[in-house]
Enzyme design. Structure first.
Site, PDB file in Angstrom:
ATOM      1  N   CYS A  75      50.948  24.084  39.813  1.00  0.00           N
ATOM      2  CA  CYS A  75      51.628  23.071  38.985  1.00  0.00           C
ATOM      3  C   CYS A  75      50.878  22.867  37.670  1.00  0.00           C
ATOM      4  O   CYS A  75      49.665  23.055  37.602  1.00  0.00           O
ATOM      5  CB  CYS A  75      51.670  21.720  39.711  1.00  0.00           C
ATOM      6  SG  CYS A  75      52.389  21.754  41.343  1.00  0.00           S
ATOM      7  N   ASP A  76      51.622  22.454  36.663  1.00  0.00           N
ATOM      8  CA  ASP A  76      50.986  22.045  35.417  1.00  0.00           C
ATOM      9  C   ASP A  76      51.936  21.120  34.660  1.00  0.00           C
ATOM     10  O   ASP A  76      53.154  21.183  34.845  1.00  0.00           O
ATOM     11  CB  ASP A  76      50.620  23.233  34.526  1.00  0.00           C
ATOM     12  CG  ASP A  76      49.574  22.837  33.493  1.00  0.00           C
ATOM     13  OD1 ASP A  76      48.388  22.771  33.868  1.00  0.00           O
ATOM     14  OD2 ASP A  76      49.932  22.554  32.340  1.00  0.00           O
ATOM     15  N   GLN A  77      51.356  20.267  33.846  1.00  0.00           N
ATOM     16  CA  GLN A  77      52.161  19.356  33.034  1.00  0.00           C
ATOM     17  C   GLN A  77      51.656  19.383  31.597  1.00  0.00           C
ATOM     18  O   GLN A  77      50.447  19.360  31.364  1.00  0.00           O
ATOM     19  CB  GLN A  77      52.077  17.929  33.578  1.00  0.00           C
ATOM     20  CG  GLN A  77      52.965  16.942  32.824  1.00  0.00           C
ATOM     21  CD  GLN A  77      52.792  15.522  33.327  1.00  0.00           C
ATOM     22  OE1 GLN A  77      51.717  14.969  33.243  1.00  0.00           O
ATOM     23  NE2 GLN A  77      53.855  14.955  33.855  1.00  0.00           N
ATOM     24  N   ALA A 112      55.816  21.643  35.377  1.00  0.00           N
ATOM     25  CA  ALA A 112      56.162  22.955  35.925  1.00  0.00           C
ATOM     26  C   ALA A 112      55.589  23.133  37.317  1.00  0.00           C
ATOM     27  O   ALA A 112      54.473  22.681  37.610  1.00  0.00           O
ATOM     28  CB  ALA A 112      55.637  24.052  35.006  1.00  0.00           C
TER      29      ALA A 112
END
Length: 199
Positions: A75-77, A112
């Protein structure tokens, strides 16, 4: 049925969301030079959405190699402000400057998530949240950063909506889970369809 998920993230909030949803998982934190990946993508003029997706994928891919047959969630933001990528503030001064620049304007959070199995991507989603900041006074923003620096230094945008940061906003459009950095509803739907979790 037990979910065979590996969370490729050290995020306490993402782990909390999965636990609260009753999804069983273990954590394996990847060692990545995220700044180098971001810099390379920015040099190629990649849009913020693609950068969030690429970072999530890099984390999932790295951990997938260590867990054959398992579903690995990366995950990433990132924050997209007028086409510009904003990251976690390096200092309280940088946080204040960022908040002053964004006040009264619209920005977007992009969260994401990518699932890998056996070194291959099998699912991905980028959730979007559109936010409009209130036109807060300098004094309020200065006090906000001073009171909350220990917490907001870990947040893109220099705010946390689950805390006092909610007072900074006039409107929020999108899933609260995406605000927290995980497109949880879409993830649950995928895991259910795959028979990984009961539905």
């Amino acid at each position: 049925m037990t979910a065979h998920i590996v969370l490729a993230s050290g995020s306490e909030i993402r782990a909390h969301l999965l636990r609260q949803a009753g999804i069983e998982f273990e954590t394996d934190v990847p060692r990545l030079d995220e700044q180098a990946i971001k810099a390379a993508l920015l040099a190629e003029q990649a849009p913020p959405r693609d950068i969030a997706d690429a970072l999530a994928e890099a984390k999932a891919r790295k951990i997938s190699a260590k867990h054959p047959g398992r579903l690995v969630l990366g995950c990433d933001q990132v924050l997209d402000f007028e086409g510009q990528l904003l990251s976690k503030p390096a200092s309280a001064e940088a946080a204040l400057s960022q908040l002053k620049e964004m006040r009264g304007k619209r920005h977007m959070l992009l969260s994401a998530a990518v699932i890998y199995r056996d070194g291959e991507p099998i699912w991905r989603h980028v959730g979007q949240v559109r936010l409009v900041m209130r036109n807060c006074s300098d004094a309020y923003l200065e006090n906000y950063v001073s009171r909350n620096w220990d917490s907001i230094r870990h947040a893109v945008g220099a705010y946390k909506l689950e805390e006092e940061g909610v007072r900074l906003f006039a409107s929020i459009e999108g899933s609260y889970f995406n605000v927290l950095g995980l497109p949880l509803m879409e993830l649950i739907s995928y895991l259910g369809l795959q028979g990984v979790i009961e539905q």
